[in-house]
Structure formats: structure tokens, C-alpha cells
Design a protein around this motif. Structure first.
Motif, short mmCIF file in Angstrom:
data_model
loop_
_atom_site.label_atom_id
_atom_site.label_comp_id
_atom_site.label_asym_id
_atom_site.label_seq_id
_atom_site.Cartn_x
_atom_site.Cartn_y
_atom_site.Cartn_z
N GLY A 1 0.77 -1.18 0.04
CA GLY A 1 -0.13 0.10 0.01
C GLY A 1 0.75 1.31 -0.15
N ALA A 2 2.10 1.30 -0.15
CA ALA A 2 2.75 2.51 -0.18
C ALA A 2 3.22 3.11 -1.35
CB ALA A 2 4.18 2.23 0.66
N LYS A 3 3.33 4.46 -1.42
CA LYS A 3 3.81 5.09 -2.59
C LYS A 3 5.18 5.01 -2.63
CE LYS A 3 -0.22 7.98 -2.67
NZ LYS A 3 -0.59 9.05 -1.86
N VAL A 4 6.01 4.73 -4.02
CA VAL A 4 7.42 4.57 -3.70
C VAL A 4 8.10 5.61 -4.93
CG1 VAL A 4 7.26 2.26 -2.88
CG2 VAL A 4 7.49 2.66 -5.26
N ALA A 5 9.23 6.10 -4.20
CA ALA A 5 10.01 6.85 -4.85
C ALA A 5 11.47 5.80 -5.33
CB ALA A 5 10.61 8.30 -4.32
N ILE A 6 11.84 5.66 -6.30
CA ILE A 6 12.96 4.89 -6.67
C ILE A 6 14.20 5.74 -7.06
CG2 ILE A 6 14.10 3.31 -8.37
CD1 ILE A 6 11.56 2.39 -6.67
N ALA A 7 15.33 5.79 -6.23
CA ALA A 7 16.33 6.92 -6.51
C ALA A 7 17.71 5.71 -6.79
CB ALA A 7 16.84 7.72 -5.28
N ASP A 8 18.41 6.25 -7.96
CA ASP A 8 19.35 5.36 -8.37
C ASP A 8 20.26 6.07 -9.48
OD1 ASP A 8 20.77 3.01 -9.44
OD2 ASP A 8 19.46 1.75 -8.37
N ILE A 9 21.38 5.31 -9.56
CA ILE A 9 22.03 6.16 -10.85
C ILE A 9 21.80 5.51 -12.18
CG2 ILE A 9 24.17 6.92 -9.67
CD1 ILE A 9 25.43 4.49 -9.95
N GLN A 10 21.17 4.22 -12.07
CA GLN A 10 20.74 3.64 -13.52
C GLN A 10 19.34 4.14 -13.82
OE1 GLN A 10 21.96 -0.45 -14.26
NE2 GLN A 10 21.81 -0.81 -12.15
N VAL A 11 19.25 4.91 -14.78
CA VAL A 11 18.01 5.42 -15.01
C VAL A 11 16.94 4.56 -15.76
CG1 VAL A 11 17.11 7.54 -16.55
CG2 VAL A 11 19.15 7.96 -15.28
N GLU A 12 17.44 3.86 -16.79
CA GLU A 12 16.36 3.02 -17.42
C GLU A 12 16.14 1.80 -16.66
OE1 GLU A 12 17.41 0.81 -21.30
OE2 GLU A 12 18.21 2.67 -21.86
#
Ligand code: NAD
Length: 250
Positions: A31-42
Motif C-alpha cells: 500500500g505504499a507510494k514509492v520513489a526509486i532513487a538510483d544512478i541507473q536511469v532506464e
């Protein structure tokens, strides 16, 4: 939707691959909203697609966790998009070529410490003030079995992960009364691109083997992380939880 972390907002570093991606899917399922942070964009956009395909909500933010300005901007982007930050899963990490302590290059030493240890500290540095503003939050840092046990050929990695555990414990003591719980997970033998690279290295046999005699799936770490982030773990802080099929029990 009612789940373990319904309507919470989670930031996941290293979410473009492996454990981060698997955990993003568990967060979304619960049920969470997620933000993905990373150096790999695709690959980060692919995680967003997978979360959306499963019925969740996600964004991608390009961020190198070893760069303070990028971590600060990532936390700001999450708050700007979702209005708050409830859970920080500080998971981005790297390995380097395996080498005995005296053979580790200065470059490999510095990079692993910068991403694995300083990166976790920088994430907490910018997540905690936002959580304090909101009156609470939960952080889970990814350490490793290598943070609790020496692994030959991985002195920089083990030092970084031991550091993550002590950083976790210290911060947990500092912010417990402000409503922020801070724990670590110590995975071992999880089937990801990192472990696939590691097993090809000649010194790796020293680190193989767990009681179940099988690789873990990224989601199996995710289940522990999301539980730690949920109210079900309300009395758990400063803990380094092994998710290792018994590796550390031996
Ligand atoms: P992985 O290589 O599949 O994923 C790591 C992710 O971190 C990648 O998407 C990569 O792009 C990202 N990343 C690397 N450097 C970054 C940086 N500077 N800024 C932002 N993102 C960055 O590996 P994984 O196995 O999923 O590893 C995730 C975490 O789990 C790491 O901290 C690793 O040390 C830890 N870990 C893994 C295992 C295992 O068995 N796979 C065991 C113990 C600990």
C-alpha cells in the motif's frame, strides 16, 4: 487498499535493481507510494513500470547517494511529489574487485566507502529532518552479513557495512524519542546482479553457503524491510536483522 504500509511514502535507494527493486514491489503491494532513487536511469524506470503494472504508484529520481546535493534534491522531490516521507530504505551499494586488505587499491577503498557508508549517512542526513518535521518516520539501512562477519577479499565492503550497522545503532538512539525508528537489514546470498558478479570472483568460495543451501530472492529481503517499516515493528529500533538463511548462525 489496506496493507502493512498503507498510504505511506517510501524512498528506496538502489531501487533500479536487485534487492531495491524487489523491495519496491513489496512496498507497493502493502500500500505504499514509492520513489526509486538510483544512478541507473532506464532500469529505474523499469522498476516504476513494474510497480505500476502491479497497481502501485511510483516515481524515479536520478541520484548518486555519494553526492550530498543529489541526495538532498531526491528527498525534496519525494516531498514535493507525495507531500511527505515516511520510510527511507537506504539500500544503494556496490562491491569492488576482491583483493586482500593490503592489495585493495585506494580507489576501490574510497569508492566503496563513499557509496556504501557515506551514502547511507547522507540519506539519513536529509531524511531525518523531514521526518522530524512530520513527527516521525522509519529508516532501514542495508548492511550485510559482511557487516557482522569478516569476508576474505572484501575488507572495504565489510568495513563499510560494519560502519552502516554502527551508524544505524547510533542514530536509532538519537532519534527514538522523536518518533523515528532506525534499523538495518543484513542480507546474505541474495540472487541479484551484484551477487552474480561476485560468485565469478576466485575468492568467493570463502563466503558461500547457508543453512538452506539456496539463494534468497530480493523480495525475501523486501518482506523484512517492509515489516520493519510497518507499525507491526513499533518496538524495534537499533536492530541489525539478518536475512541470510542462517549464514550468521553458524
Ligand atoms: P544490485 O547491484 O542489484 O543493486 C544495487 C543498486 O544500487 C543498483 O541499481 C545500482 O545502480 C545502485 N547504485 C550503485 N551505486 C549507486 C550510487 N552511488 N547511487 C545510487 N544508486 C547506486 O545489488 P543488490 O544485491 O541488490 O544490492 C543492494 C544492497 O544490498 C547493497 O547495499 C548490497 O551491498 C547489499 N547486499 C546484497 C547482498 C546480496 O547477496 N545480493 C548481500 C548483502 C548485502
Amino acid at each position: 487498499m489496506s496493507g502493512l504500509v498503507s498510504n505511506k511514502v517510501a524512498l528506496i535507494t538502489g531501487g533500479s535493481s536487485g534487492i531495491g527493486r524487489g523491495t519496491a514491489l513489496v512496498f507497493a503491494r502493502e500500500g505504499a507510494k514509492v520513489a526509486i532513487a538510483d544512478i541507473q536511469v532506464e532500469e529505474g524506470h523499469e522498476t516504476v513500470r513494474l510497480v505500476e503494472e502491479a497497481g502501485g504508484e511510483a516515481i524515479f529520481v536520478k541520484c548518486d547517494v555519494s553526492v550530498a546535493a543529489e541526495v538532498k534534491a531526491a528527498v525534496e522531490k519525494v516531498v514535493e511529489t507525495f507531500g511527505r516521507l515516511d520510510c527511507g530504505f537506504n539500500n544503494a551499494g556496490i562491491d569492488s574487485a576482491m583483493a586482500k586488505t593490503a592489495d585493495c587499491t585506494e580507489e576501490d577503498w574510497d569508492r566503496v566507502i563513499a557509496v556504501n557508508l557515506k551514502g547511507v549517512w547522507l540519506c539519513m542526513k536529509y531524511e531525518i529532518p523531514q521526518m522530524l518535521k512530520q513527527g516521525g518516520g522509519v529508516i532501514v539501512n542495508t548492511a550485510s552479513i559482511g557487516g557482522l562477519r569478516g569476508l576474505g577479499g572484501m575488507s572495504n565492503y565489510c568495513a563499510s557495512k560494519g560502519g552502516v550497522i554502527m551508524l544505524t545503532r547510533t542514530a536509532a538512539l538519537e532519534y527514538a524519542r522523536a518518533g523515528i525508528r532506525i534499523n538495518a537489514v543484513c542480507p546474505g546470498g541474495i540472487n541479484t546482479p551484484m551477487s552474480k558478479r561476485l560468485v565469478k570472483q576466485p575468492m568467493m568460495s570463502e563466503t558461500r553457503g547457508n543453512a538452506m543451501r539456496r539463494w534468497g530472492r530480493p523480495q525475501e529481503v523486501g518482506e523484512a524491510v517492509v515489516w520493519l517499516c510497518s507499525d507491526a515493528a513499533s518496538f524495534v529500533t537499533g536492530h541489525a536483522m539478518a536475512v541470510d538463511a542462517g549464514f550468521l548462525a553458524a
